[in-house]
Design a protein around this motif. Structure first.
Motif: not given
Lengths: 125, 361
Positions: B39-40, B292-294, B296, B316
């Motif tokens: 994905i990146l 930080p974190g994603v 959802r 993200y």
């Protein structure tokens, strides 16, 4: 560094490398590949107690969040701060620089319940 | 392969996607690539060069007849262009103003439209159109299977697509034109879902693999559904089924611009007039994590200790880190306010923002 053939595994894709009374843990190469680009990791704190088979943290990739489970019961003695700061190392080197945390094993007999690399590979078929 | 996988539908580009290393998943009954290289890497390609997506699964309808324009004006909320070569983004609404689907209606000639709809709602849309067609007598033909569709998106996308149609740069945003590629009649549209300029090309299935190869040879990176979601969240585009469903109106979804109340009549207009007068109770709002974190889909949103809503999208972003959007009680938040996003018992501080990526279209 933590040769996968010498590691023990949980079905849920965590590995444990046993050195003396300690277990260094991480996630398998198969798991990192399935999860994809890892962008965030939440590790237990040093000094925390983790329990075999129970949730110890979270790994998040762009597309999903996955709980990570402790392979054995014990106290967390070290965490990989470098992996927390740059989780992409878990993708690049899951059995080396991408290790996650270290447990002082409470009961060494628990190790016998873990899968060998061969047994783990069979679960992936 | 399990039985359930073998029953999935495949697009004309299935083999090409597999050959390019696509990791296939079940997407609303279609076997489509969630990612290729990663994905990146795919994100970087679209933002800095060019990427391509197999979007053949999307629904395509051809509508013809003297009252086609009047029909589209009645069954959707926006004013539909009747100028050949122009497309219009619009919402199909139900009687409550709830969004049945979001579509693009391309005028391809006098009294002729090509309507592109979401794949998961294609059958529902067709039934909806047929059910409301009585006074319009529009001929509605499902041509989804007659075309493959590739979206080429990115900084270099238009330049590269000029290898298919050398006058593409003259096509306006949301324009459509016919073009002949290797003897096959194709439609090329200046549209996309990434925030980058680019084209979406519809072609007969037998020309699809050849066109995919052409783009591969130009260095266009194959991209999957995973990065498509990241790009569209960054760009502020809605995902039908998550950000918009029949439960939400265009006002709640922050799409007042898609509603033209000065049109004489359209399905849902009375409900929207009422909501406009009374004010929407909830509003789709964007958030950017401060740490930080994603975030959802489904995460709760709290403000000053009170739960005020939940996320309908979260991801993200390589550029903006944790981002998401969701419905919260209207008129509570303003830009810059700090909220908490609750994910699996963890509270993540986030800021209310207007948008993320500055779209280049």
């Amino acid at each position: 560094m933590y040769n996968q053939e010498k590691c023990k595994f949980l079905k849920s894709h965590e590995w444990a490398f046993i050195e003396g009374g300690d277990a260094v843990t991480g996630i398998s190469d198969h798991a990192q590949h399935e999860i994809g680009d890892i962008v965030f990791v939440e590790l237990p704190k040093v000094g925390a107690k983790v329990e075999a088979g129970k949730r110890a943290g979270v790994i998040e990739s762009v597309k999903s969040a996955s709980d990570i489970y402790a392979p054995v019961t014990g106290e967390v003695t070290a965490i990989n701060a470098a992996a927390a700061a740059d989780p992409s190392v878990i993708n690049k080197d899951p059995h080396g620089a991408g290790w996650l945390y270290k447990i002082k094993i409470a009961d060494i007999k628990e190790v016998n319940a873990l899968l060998t690399f061969e047994q783990y590979k069979d679960t992936l078929k | 392969m399990t039985d359930s996988v073998s029953k999935l539908r495949r697009t004309p580009l299935y083999e090409a996607c597999l050959a390019a290393g696509g990791k296939m998943v079940d997407f609303h009954g279609w076997e489509l690539p969630v990612q290729f290289e990663g994905i990146l890497a795919e994100h970087k390609a679209v933002r800095e060069a060019a990427g391509m997506f197999d979007v053949s699964h999307m629904g395509r309808l051809i509508m013809t007849g003297a009252r086609t324009h009047a029909f589209l004006e009645y069954v959707t909320s926006n004013k539909i262009s009747r100028e050949p070569g122009r497309g219009t983004y619009s919402h199909i609404l139900n009687e409550n103003g709830g969004i049945v689907d979001d579509i693009i209606a391309f005028c391809t000639g006098k009294d002729k439209y090509l309507v592109v709809v979401n794949s998961a709602t294609a059958e529902k849309d067709l039934n909806w159109f047929n059910a409301h067609n009585k006074n319009y007598d529009v001929e509605i033909q499902d041509v989804s299977g007659d075309f493959a569709m590739v979206a080429v998106q990115g900084l270099n996308a238009i330049h590269i697509c000029q290898g298919i149609d050398k006058h593409l740069a003259d096509l306006p945003r949301f324009g459509i034109k016919e073009t002949v590629y290797f003897g096959q009649l194709c439609y090329i549209c200046r549209t996309g879902y990434t925030g980058e300029d680019g084209a979406e090309i519809m072609m007969p299935p037998k020309a699809a693999a050849q066109m995919w190869q052409f783009f591969l040879a130009q260095g266009v990176k194959p991209c999957g559904l995973g990065v498509r979601d990241v790009l569209r969240v960054e760009a502020g585009y809605l995902l039908y089924g998550s950000d918009v469903t029949e439960k939400y109106t265009p006002y709640e979804a922050n799409c007042a611009w898609v509603v033209k109340l000065d049109k004489k009549d359209f399905i849902g207009k009375p409900a929207l007039l009422k909501q406009k007068e009374e004010g929407a109770q909830i509003k789709l709002t964007s958030f950017k994590l401060k740490g930080p974190g994603v975030p959802r889909e489904g995460n709760k949103v709290k403000f000053e200790g009170r739960e005020i809503g939940f996320l309908t999208s979260g991801t993200y972003s390589p550029q903006f880190k944790g981002i998401g959007k969701g419905y919260v009680v209207n008129n509570v938040l303003k830009e810059g306010d700090e909220v908490e996003i609750i994910s699996g018992g963890r509270s993540m501080p986030a800021e209310v923002v207007k948008s993320f990526y500055k779209n280049r279209v």
